[in-house]
Design an enzyme around this catalytic site. Sequence first.
Site, PDB file in Angstrom:
ATOM      1  N   ARG A 185     -10.542   1.262   3.841  1.00  0.00           N
ATOM      2  CA  ARG A 185     -11.271   2.516   3.688  1.00  0.00           C
ATOM      3  C   ARG A 185     -12.508   2.292   2.832  1.00  0.00           C
ATOM      4  NH1 ARG A 185      -9.000   5.322   0.546  1.00  0.00           N
ATOM      5  NH2 ARG A 185      -7.137   4.101   0.127  1.00  0.00           N
ATOM      6  N   TYR A 200     -11.662   1.000  11.322  1.00  0.00           N
ATOM      7  CA  TYR A 200     -10.479   0.746  10.513  1.00  0.00           C
ATOM      8  C   TYR A 200      -9.676   2.029  10.229  1.00  0.00           C
ATOM      9  CZ  TYR A 200      -7.373   0.156   6.696  1.00  0.00           C
ATOM     10  OH  TYR A 200      -6.238   0.205   5.944  1.00  0.00           O
ATOM     11  N   LYS A 220      -5.868  10.318   7.174  1.00  0.00           N
ATOM     12  CA  LYS A 220      -6.361  10.748   5.871  1.00  0.00           C
ATOM     13  C   LYS A 220      -7.401  11.876   5.996  1.00  0.00           C
ATOM     14  CE  LYS A 220      -3.634   8.165   3.587  1.00  0.00           C
ATOM     15  NZ  LYS A 220      -3.613   6.764   3.587  1.00  0.00           N
ATOM     16  N   HIS A 262      -0.323  12.919  -0.553  1.00  0.00           N
ATOM     17  CA  HIS A 262      -0.206  11.492  -0.215  1.00  0.00           C
ATOM     18  C   HIS A 262       1.180  11.017  -0.665  1.00  0.00           C
ATOM     19  CE1 HIS A 262      -2.130   7.194  -0.659  1.00  0.00           C
ATOM     20  NE2 HIS A 262      -1.579   7.360   0.523  1.00  0.00           N
ATOM     21  N   SER A 276      -2.516   4.092  -2.747  1.00  0.00           N
ATOM     22  CA  SER A 276      -2.501   3.194  -1.597  1.00  0.00           C
ATOM     23  C   SER A 276      -2.003   1.804  -2.009  1.00  0.00           C
ATOM     24  CB  SER A 276      -3.911   3.079  -1.025  1.00  0.00           C
ATOM     25  OG  SER A 276      -4.352   4.361  -0.643  1.00  0.00           O
ATOM     26  N   ALA A 277      -1.156   1.243  -1.160  1.00  0.00           N
ATOM     27  CA  ALA A 277      -0.585  -0.089  -1.388  1.00  0.00           C
ATOM     28  C   ALA A 277       0.181  -0.179  -2.710  1.00  0.00           C
ATOM     29  CB  ALA A 277      -1.666  -1.178  -1.290  1.00  0.00           C
ATOM     30  N   CYS A 278       0.873   0.909  -3.073  1.00  0.00           N
ATOM     31  CA  CYS A 278       1.697   0.909  -4.288  1.00  0.00           C
ATOM     32  C   CYS A 278       3.161   1.191  -3.990  1.00  0.00           C
ATOM     33  CB  CYS A 278       1.151   1.898  -5.301  1.00  0.00           C
ATOM     34  SG  CYS A 278      -0.415   1.361  -6.004  1.00  0.00           S
ATOM     35  N   GLY A 279       3.595   1.010  -2.735  1.00  0.00           N
ATOM     36  CA  GLY A 279       5.031   0.983  -2.493  1.00  0.00           C
ATOM     37  C   GLY A 279       5.645   2.165  -1.766  1.00  0.00           C
ATOM     38  N   LYS A 280       4.847   3.042  -1.157  1.00  0.00           N
ATOM     39  CA  LYS A 280       5.448   4.195  -0.457  1.00  0.00           C
ATOM     40  C   LYS A 280       6.267   3.759   0.755  1.00  0.00           C
ATOM     41  CE  LYS A 280       1.560   6.401   0.095  1.00  0.00           C
ATOM     42  NZ  LYS A 280       0.790   5.376  -0.623  1.00  0.00           N
ATOM     43  N   ASN A 313       7.582   0.953   1.454  1.00  0.00           N
ATOM     44  CA  ASN A 313       8.771   0.197   1.048  1.00  0.00           C
ATOM     45  C   ASN A 313       9.869   1.098   0.497  1.00  0.00           C
ATOM     46  OD1 ASN A 313       8.563  -3.017   1.031  1.00  0.00           O
ATOM     47  ND2 ASN A 313       6.531  -2.105   0.981  1.00  0.00           N
ATOM     48  N   ASP A 349       3.809   8.194   4.149  1.00  0.00           N
ATOM     49  CA  ASP A 349       2.431   8.248   3.636  1.00  0.00           C
ATOM     50  C   ASP A 349       1.943   9.661   3.318  1.00  0.00           C
ATOM     51  OD1 ASP A 349       0.141   6.567   2.947  1.00  0.00           O
ATOM     52  OD2 ASP A 349      -0.906   7.550   4.603  1.00  0.00           O
ATOM     53  N   ASN A 392      -5.144  -6.483   3.225  1.00  0.00           N
ATOM     54  CA  ASN A 392      -4.922  -5.119   3.737  1.00  0.00           C
ATOM     55  C   ASN A 392      -4.634  -5.139   5.236  1.00  0.00           C
ATOM     56  OD1 ASN A 392      -4.738  -2.270   3.381  1.00  0.00           O
ATOM     57  ND2 ASN A 392      -6.816  -2.012   4.202  1.00  0.00           N
ATOM     58  N   ARG A 407      -2.495  -4.688   8.550  1.00  0.00           N
ATOM     59  CA  ARG A 407      -1.608  -3.542   8.773  1.00  0.00           C
ATOM     60  C   ARG A 407      -0.812  -3.687  10.058  1.00  0.00           C
ATOM     61  NH1 ARG A 407      -1.596   0.904   4.804  1.00  0.00           N
ATOM     62  NH2 ARG A 407      -3.111   0.118   3.302  1.00  0.00           N
ATOM     63  N   ARG A 437       0.639   1.676 -10.249  1.00  0.00           N
ATOM     64  CA  ARG A 437       0.786   0.239 -10.452  1.00  0.00           C
ATOM     65  C   ARG A 437       0.222  -0.050 -11.831  1.00  0.00           C
ATOM     66  NH1 ARG A 437       0.838  -4.375  -6.732  1.00  0.00           N
ATOM     67  NH2 ARG A 437       1.129  -3.044  -4.921  1.00  0.00           N
ATOM     68  N   PHE A 442      11.829  -2.981  -4.939  1.00  0.00           N
ATOM     69  CA  PHE A 442      12.357  -2.893  -3.564  1.00  0.00           C
ATOM     70  C   PHE A 442      13.730  -2.218  -3.552  1.00  0.00           C
ATOM     71  CE2 PHE A 442       9.214  -6.350  -3.713  1.00  0.00           C
ATOM     72  CZ  PHE A 442       8.323  -5.866  -2.771  1.00  0.00           C
ATOM     73  N   ASN A 462      15.150  -0.304  -6.436  1.00  0.00           N
ATOM     74  CA  ASN A 462      14.576   0.981  -6.837  1.00  0.00           C
ATOM     75  C   ASN A 462      15.561   2.129  -6.588  1.00  0.00           C
ATOM     76  OD1 ASN A 462      12.236  -0.265  -7.681  1.00  0.00           O
ATOM     77  ND2 ASN A 462      11.191  -0.008  -5.711  1.00  0.00           N
TER      78      ASN A 462
END
Length: 583
Positions: free
Chosen positions: A70, A198, A207, A227, A249-253, A255, A276, A363, A365, A396, A489, A492
Amino acid sequence: MTTRLAALADWVDSVATLTKPDQIHWCDGSDAENQRLTEEMLASGVLSELDQATYPNCYLHLSDPSDVARVEHLTFVCTPERDDAGPNNHWMAPADAHAKIDALFDGAMRGRTLYVIPYCMGPIDSPYARLGVEITDSPYVVANMRIMTRMGQPALERIEREGSFVKGLHSTGDLDPEKRFIMHFPDELTIKSIGSGYGGNALLGKKCHALRIASYQAREEGWLAEHMLIVGIENPQGETSYVACAFPSACGKTNLAMLIPPESHPGWKIWTLGDDIAWLHLDDNGQLRAINPESGYFGVVPGTNAKTNKNAYDMIQSDTIFTNVATTADNQPWWEDKKEGEPATDWHGKPYVAANGPAAHPNSRFTVSATKNPSYSSLAEAPDGVPLSAIVFGGRRKELAPLVYEARDWRHGVLVGAGVASETTAAATGAVGVVRRDPMAMKPFCGYNFADYWAHWLSFADRSTKLPRVFHVNWFRQDENGKFLWPGFGDNLRVLRWIIDRCEQRVEANETPIGYLPKPEDIDTSGLNIREGALDALLSVNAEQWREEMTAVGEYLNSYGDRLPAALKEEHAKVTGALAKSA
Ligand code: GTP
Ligand code: SPV
Ligand code: MN
């Protein structure tokens, strides 16, 4: 195929007049259509086949190397009044924005096909679902929107019945970053995006619509567009609690939404509703309910393996579009931490050389249908969504933020959300690993002034006495050697269990200036592989560091000036006061 809805037919005509495509195709969402498009993309090189024996129906797309994330600096919210977009957004006057971007759309689709994609965000029969139409000249976008949204004939029928829809116009243009803009006109229910193919820039249902436009509508209509992942946690007695979590973004949602319980937790089950985006509504009983507007996952590939996220690893073995991953010598997809195979070709399509950096883009995907997830919840299709027990914020943070803490009440919870900060990731272009404020994980996605957004969040306390409890988690604390203190993981789940125990009033907690922390004995550590002393470190509050943090939060909040809700200042003063008294 075309439409009997004049507003839609007229808009498509006017776009075609401006963009001058060779042909127009209305997407019906059928398998036959998808097959034909896939063949065309294979022929033109937009997609290439991965090894079909081991990865059936999997394809690879390599984007332009300048178009991999993005672009927040090129993303605008174009409200008539600048202050309504707020300091959290880039702003342009609507007339200027239209003029600037329409000039780029002029003739942009020459030699190309204009695709019309009617879509529905949310279960097709849900009263909370919203409609949109994306026009694009990218068949890759069509293929992705088909997975990520309920796209095609049924959506068009509902659009024709209801008459109202979000208009999203997209062209990849010539991919020149100088001519790339993502513009939102919330008052006009309009999005215009050019110059990028993208994900978040181009799949406009995601988004742009489901967060930026929807958050703006949600404020006017009394709901929330967030989000957040949505996950159900079933205990061995068969009782399921639902939790929504907002991480940047990219902080574990993704997973967390599909985690596999550790072996020490027989009888526990995880059910995924969304990974997401969540739309939250108060029902007639004052219960906050969540639906996932999407129908697929556009997930981070690197780090996905049979140990970290077996559900994700399994579901991307077939029927998946991979974007910007590497490939092995036998043409299987490969990425960092896959723990299987070796890269032969990197994400540029060139022979892999370790010195050139990661083989797969950080990134990179996968796009895959949610129904392929082994932990997919049948309630993901429920028109009214699921009742939420807890809302969880997270970020994070190498230091400072404990593994988990609970806000004192909803108002304090809004402060905790507003105070979220996180180290930046590869999901957006720019530096990685820099701590920045990311309130409610919505910094890149809130379609209006954050001060008004916090006021809107606060207003829920006046409308219900049964709101979810609010928590904050941090899976990313590091020790002095830069190693994660918490295994994360699947483990959690241990933290989710404490959160649910708190919601069910089954455990006491330690009161601290920043909120309630677990008593260490209330986190189940059976079978947990963790360093001596790590849990104590993860559950401690360093008052000195927190005083600095609250100073930074206060400065940030004050940058919103007079619009900042007084209640948020009061909550900030309460925490600051408590910290001043603490050692
Ligand atoms: P977006 O799709 O960008 O919104 O990201 P997301 O929030 O869904 O993040 P995702 O789950 O894809 O995780 C991003 C990265 O963080 C991946 O490389 C994961 O392997 C890693 N990650 C996820 N959960 C954990 C965790 O609990 N601990 C650690 N150490 N890493 C994690
Ligand atoms: C994110 O960046 O938060 C994503 C990927 O989920 S994108 O669709 O590009 O926004
Ligand atoms: Mn996201």
